[in-house]
Design a protein around this motif. Structure first.
Motif, PDB file in Angstrom:
ATOM      1  N   GLY A   1       7.879 -13.779   4.377  1.00  0.00           N
ATOM      2  CA  GLY A   1       6.766 -14.268   5.178  1.00  0.00           C
ATOM      3  C   GLY A   1       6.225 -13.267   6.169  1.00  0.00           C
ATOM      4  N   SER A   2       6.460 -11.997   5.908  1.00  0.00           N
ATOM      5  CA  SER A   2       5.941 -10.962   6.796  1.00  0.00           C
ATOM      6  C   SER A   2       4.433 -10.853   6.641  1.00  0.00           C
ATOM      7  CB  SER A   2       6.602  -9.624   6.453  1.00  0.00           C
ATOM      8  OG  SER A   2       5.956  -8.581   7.128  1.00  0.00           O
ATOM      9  N   ALA A   3       3.722 -10.955   7.762  1.00  0.00           N
ATOM     10  CA  ALA A   3       2.267 -10.982   7.701  1.00  0.00           C
ATOM     11  C   ALA A   3       1.665  -9.586   7.606  1.00  0.00           C
ATOM     12  CB  ALA A   3       1.705 -11.705   8.924  1.00  0.00           C
ATOM     13  N   ALA A   4       2.386  -8.594   8.101  1.00  0.00           N
ATOM     14  CA  ALA A   4       1.843  -7.235   8.119  1.00  0.00           C
ATOM     15  C   ALA A   4       1.852  -6.637   6.712  1.00  0.00           C
ATOM     16  CB  ALA A   4       2.678  -6.362   9.038  1.00  0.00           C
ATOM     17  N   PRO A   5       0.786  -5.961   6.344  1.00  0.00           N
ATOM     18  CA  PRO A   5       0.761  -5.314   5.030  1.00  0.00           C
ATOM     19  C   PRO A   5       1.907  -4.311   4.904  1.00  0.00           C
ATOM     20  CG  PRO A   5      -1.404  -5.217   6.060  1.00  0.00           C
ATOM     21  CD  PRO A   5      -0.435  -5.708   7.105  1.00  0.00           C
ATOM     22  N   VAL A   6       2.460  -4.220   3.717  1.00  0.00           N
ATOM     23  CA  VAL A   6       3.551  -3.283   3.471  1.00  0.00           C
ATOM     24  C   VAL A   6       2.976  -1.898   3.218  1.00  0.00           C
ATOM     25  CG1 VAL A   6       5.382  -2.653   1.863  1.00  0.00           C
ATOM     26  CG2 VAL A   6       5.002  -5.052   2.425  1.00  0.00           C
ATOM     27  N   THR A   7       3.564  -0.924   3.847  1.00  0.00           N
ATOM     28  CA  THR A   7       3.185   0.436   3.507  1.00  0.00           C
ATOM     29  C   THR A   7       4.447   1.242   3.290  1.00  0.00           C
ATOM     30  OG1 THR A   7       2.082   2.445   4.245  1.00  0.00           O
ATOM     31  CG2 THR A   7       2.953   1.010   5.958  1.00  0.00           C
ATOM     32  N   THR A   8       4.393   2.149   2.345  1.00  0.00           N
ATOM     33  CA  THR A   8       5.568   2.945   2.025  1.00  0.00           C
ATOM     34  C   THR A   8       5.721   4.100   2.994  1.00  0.00           C
ATOM     35  OG1 THR A   8       4.276   4.253   0.478  1.00  0.00           O
ATOM     36  CG2 THR A   8       5.496   2.410  -0.423  1.00  0.00           C
ATOM     37  N   GLU A   9       4.713   4.286   3.873  1.00  0.00           N
ATOM     38  CA  GLU A   9       4.822   5.366   4.855  1.00  0.00           C
ATOM     39  C   GLU A   9       5.690   4.935   6.023  1.00  0.00           C
ATOM     40  OE1 GLU A   9       3.257   8.785   4.618  1.00  0.00           O
ATOM     41  OE2 GLU A   9       3.965   7.816   2.820  1.00  0.00           O
TER      42      GLU A   9
ATOM     43  N   ASN B   1       0.837  -1.184   0.000  1.00  0.00           N
ATOM     44  CA  ASN B   1       0.000   0.000   0.000  1.00  0.00           C
ATOM     45  C   ASN B   1       0.883   1.249   0.000  1.00  0.00           C
ATOM     46  OD1 ASN B   1      -2.174   1.726   0.275  1.00  0.00           O
ATOM     47  ND2 ASN B   1      -2.358   1.421   2.488  1.00  0.00           N
ATOM     48  N   ASN B   2       0.653   2.102  -0.952  1.00  0.00           N
ATOM     49  CA  ASN B   2       1.375   3.375  -0.998  1.00  0.00           C
ATOM     50  C   ASN B   2       0.366   4.512  -0.856  1.00  0.00           C
ATOM     51  OD1 ASN B   2       3.031   5.551  -1.490  1.00  0.00           O
ATOM     52  ND2 ASN B   2       3.112   5.222  -3.703  1.00  0.00           N
ATOM     53  N   PRO B   3       0.051   4.882   0.399  1.00  0.00           N
ATOM     54  CA  PRO B   3      -1.018   5.867   0.648  1.00  0.00           C
ATOM     55  C   PRO B   3      -0.734   7.230   0.024  1.00  0.00           C
ATOM     56  CG  PRO B   3       0.175   5.353   2.681  1.00  0.00           C
ATOM     57  CD  PRO B   3       0.689   4.430   1.638  1.00  0.00           C
ATOM     58  N   LEU B   4       0.525   7.514  -0.182  1.00  0.00           N
ATOM     59  CA  LEU B   4       0.901   8.808  -0.763  1.00  0.00           C
ATOM     60  C   LEU B   4       0.249   9.004  -2.124  1.00  0.00           C
ATOM     61  CD1 LEU B   4       2.909  10.726   0.662  1.00  0.00           C
ATOM     62  CD2 LEU B   4       4.565  10.105  -1.087  1.00  0.00           C
ATOM     63  N   CYS B   5       0.155   7.907  -2.873  1.00  0.00           N
ATOM     64  CA  CYS B   5      -0.358   7.986  -4.242  1.00  0.00           C
ATOM     65  C   CYS B   5      -1.673   7.234  -4.386  1.00  0.00           C
ATOM     66  CB  CYS B   5       0.694   7.413  -5.197  1.00  0.00           C
ATOM     67  SG  CYS B   5       0.206   7.336  -6.916  1.00  0.00           S
ATOM     68  N   GLY B   6      -1.937   6.286  -3.458  1.00  0.00           N
ATOM     69  CA  GLY B   6      -3.140   5.478  -3.552  1.00  0.00           C
ATOM     70  C   GLY B   6      -2.907   4.154  -4.267  1.00  0.00           C
ATOM     71  N   ASP B   7      -1.641   3.783  -4.439  1.00  0.00           N
ATOM     72  CA  ASP B   7      -1.326   2.511  -5.096  1.00  0.00           C
ATOM     73  C   ASP B   7      -1.572   1.354  -4.127  1.00  0.00           C
ATOM     74  OD1 ASP B   7      -0.245   4.027  -7.261  1.00  0.00           O
ATOM     75  OD2 ASP B   7       1.610   4.232  -6.105  1.00  0.00           O
TER      76      ASP B   7
END
Ligand code: ZN
Length: 147
Positions: free
Chosen positions: A139-147, A34-40
């Motif tokens: 295997g990281s369970a947490a969603p990736v965020t670019t923030e 998830n890239n909240p900066l752009c909405g990707d």
């Protein structure tokens, strides 16, 4: 056609016709990006066997850069070992953030994203898929965020 035009054409092509799109039945690894900066937003499914990325699929919505980057990445890492994919990630990261452009030579089509470096906000669009792949493979369970 100069190099800049060629690179632009690669990005336009991969944005219009993203490769390896959809879901992957039997995937061994998956992650959300998830890239909240752009909405990707990106959902990645990967099939790994004997340390080799046998197949992968990307699904999501985002800007042209994030879509093209995920498509280019999917082609670049398919058939590669995890170590090779890690090396590519490192080279892409240096290309997107560093001043050293020497890696571009070994990046093949991925070098089409080199121009993103001039637009810091878009670097996250281009690197989202790589961070998401990394999360899937580790295997990281947490969603990736670019923030
Ligand atoms: Zn974006």
């Amino acid at each position: 056609m100069d190099l800049a035009e060629l690179y632009r054409d690669v990005i336009v092509d991969h944005n219009r016709r993203p490769r390896n799109r959809g879901r992957l039945p039997g995937a061994t690894h998956r992650a959300e990006g998830n890239n909240p900066l752009c909405g990707d937003r990106l959902h990645l499914e990967v099939d790994v066997a004997n340390d080799v990325i046998r197949d992968l699929r990307c699904e999501g919505s985002g800007c042209a850069i994030s879509t093209a980057s995920a498509s280019l990445m999917s082609e670049a890492v398919k058939g590669k070992t995890r170590a090779e994919a890690d090396q590519l990630f490192g080279a892409v990261h240096r290309m997107l953030t560093g001043a050293d452009g020497s890696d571009a030579l070994q990046l093949g089509k991925l070098a089409a994203l080199a121009g993103v470096r001039a637009f810091p906000a878009r670097v996250k669009c281009a690197s989202l898929c790589w961070h998401t792949l990394n999360a899937a493979l580790t295997g990281s369970a947490a969603p990736v965020t670019t923030e």
